[in-house]
Design an enzyme around this catalytic site. Structure first.
Site, PDB file in Angstrom:
ATOM      1  CD  GLU A   1      -3.026  -0.954   2.277  1.00  0.00           C
ATOM      2  OE1 GLU A   1      -2.726  -0.280   3.283  1.00  0.00           O
ATOM      3  OE2 GLU A   1      -4.103  -1.566   2.184  1.00  0.00           O
TER       4      GLU A   1
ATOM      5  CG  HIS B   1      -5.376  -6.468  10.475  1.00  0.00           C
ATOM      6  ND1 HIS B   1      -4.771  -5.671  11.430  1.00  0.00           N
ATOM      7  CD2 HIS B   1      -5.289  -5.774   9.316  1.00  0.00           C
ATOM      8  CE1 HIS B   1      -4.349  -4.560  10.874  1.00  0.00           C
ATOM      9  NE2 HIS B   1      -4.644  -4.585   9.591  1.00  0.00           N
TER      10      HIS B   1
END
Length: 349
Positions: free
Chosen positions: A136, A286
């Protein structure tokens, strides 16, 4: 790079739109807030730095729902600028009002590269980490904010990151492959010729994000890169690389490497920093781990040495997607190499 065919690189505006659009749904925010390792560590770190935050101005880069901004107010911040580019900013405004913090937190809609702040800031806080740390490429925005808005000697939370690699043995891969040899026993039809096709599909060049169990890790982790957020540059992030060496725990077949990261926060009242770890040896987050499947397994015994070099860089298709190239030697085997990428956005609408 191991691709079936070279794909057209997405232009930056489309890369950014696809990236920010992915944060407009509630699911990703639910996943992040529910990750108690992530959210709890950030709250502990921010409150633990209250002496440096109290009465000061804070910039929250990529504020999302505004939870870190609110932690900063709890730590005594005089003013927080919560910069968020996607539409979740509208929800952040509601949450901040619901918590009666609207006088101290100003939500600014836009990217940190395009917005203007009325003043310099004393602290930058951001949860910028992606899969394998750099997926990202949000760290670039944090560094931009640091160079433009952070006062000299200002605080960055977190202020350090480290990357680790270890060889692993994933038994599920071998079970999936040998499944095709067992079909005949079940159904009387020999489908063993599917093995080669299945192997090509499974041992591909994708970075697979999965939780890795401790039992599957075959050595102590090797750190191959370290980032100091006070000084690292965006140019250095164009190709982050480092050497690694580790020794296997016992007899097994190495069929993958796993990569993970830690980030650290200064702890003024303790000798050691507070560490947020995505290691398979720690509670699951996560982010899980990035798994890189080798083209073929290599057998190791106790203390077999595994060495190599890791390079991380933006993929050919999108600057926001990470690629990982690994050169490696396992024991006496000759040096091999493979390049991995997280599947790109170009196939999305």
């Amino acid at each position: 790079m191991s691709h079936a065919g070279k794909k057209r690189k997405l232009d930056k505006s489309r890369q950014d739109r696809l990236y920010f659009d992915s944060y407009t749904d509630v699911t990703i925010h639910e996943e992040m807030i529910a990750d108690h390792v992530r959210t709890g560590t950030y709250r502990t770190a921010i409150l633990g730095n209250s002496e440096a935050i109290r009465g000061k101005v804070v910039l929250d880069v990529g504020a999302g729902t505004g939870v870190l901004s609110m932690f900063c107010v709890q730590a005594g911040a005089r003013k927080v600028y919560a910069v968020e580019a996607c539409s979740i900013a509208e929800q952040a405004v509601k949450i901040i009002r619901q918590n009666n913090m609207q006088d101290k937190i100003e939500v600014i809609r836009g990217t940190v590269e395009t917005v203007e702040l009325p003043e310099a800031v004393d602290v930058i806080v951001s949860e910028w980490m992606g899969y394998a740390l750099l997926h990202e490429s949000m760290l670039n925005s944090v560094l931009y904010a640091r160079d433009k808005w952070l006062s000299p000697g200002g605080l960055i939370l977190p202020n350090k990151a480290e990357l680790y690699i270890a060889p692993m043995s994933d038994p599920v891969v071998e079970e999936r492959l040998y499944f095709w040899y067992n079909v005949k026993d079940q159904y009387g039809v020999d489908m063993s010729s599917m093995y080669d096709f299945a192997e090509k599909c499974i041992r591909n060049s994708d970075i697979i994000v999965n939780p890795v169990t401790v039992e599957d890790v075959l050595s102590h982790p090797a750190r191959f890169a370290e980032l100091d957020l006070n000084s690292v540059t965006t140019e250095e992030l164009r190709e982050l690389k480092g050497q690694f060496q580790c020794s296997s725990f016992g007899c097994a077949a190495v069929n993958a490497f796993c990569v993970w990261f830690t980030v650290s926060f200064p702890c003024p009242d303790k000798p050691q920093p507070l560490v947020l770890s995505t290691s398979p040896f720690k509670p699951e987050t996560h982010w899980r781990q990035a798994v890189l499947y080798l083209d073929r397994p290599e057998d190791v015994v106790q203390d077999t040495v595994v060495t190599g070099e890791v390079k991380m860089f933006p993929s050919e298709e999108s600057d926001r997607h990470i690629s990982i190239h690994v050169d490696y030697s396992i024991g006496e085997q000759k040096r091999q190499s493979k390049t991995f990428s997280i599947p790109d956005w170009s196939s999305e609408s």
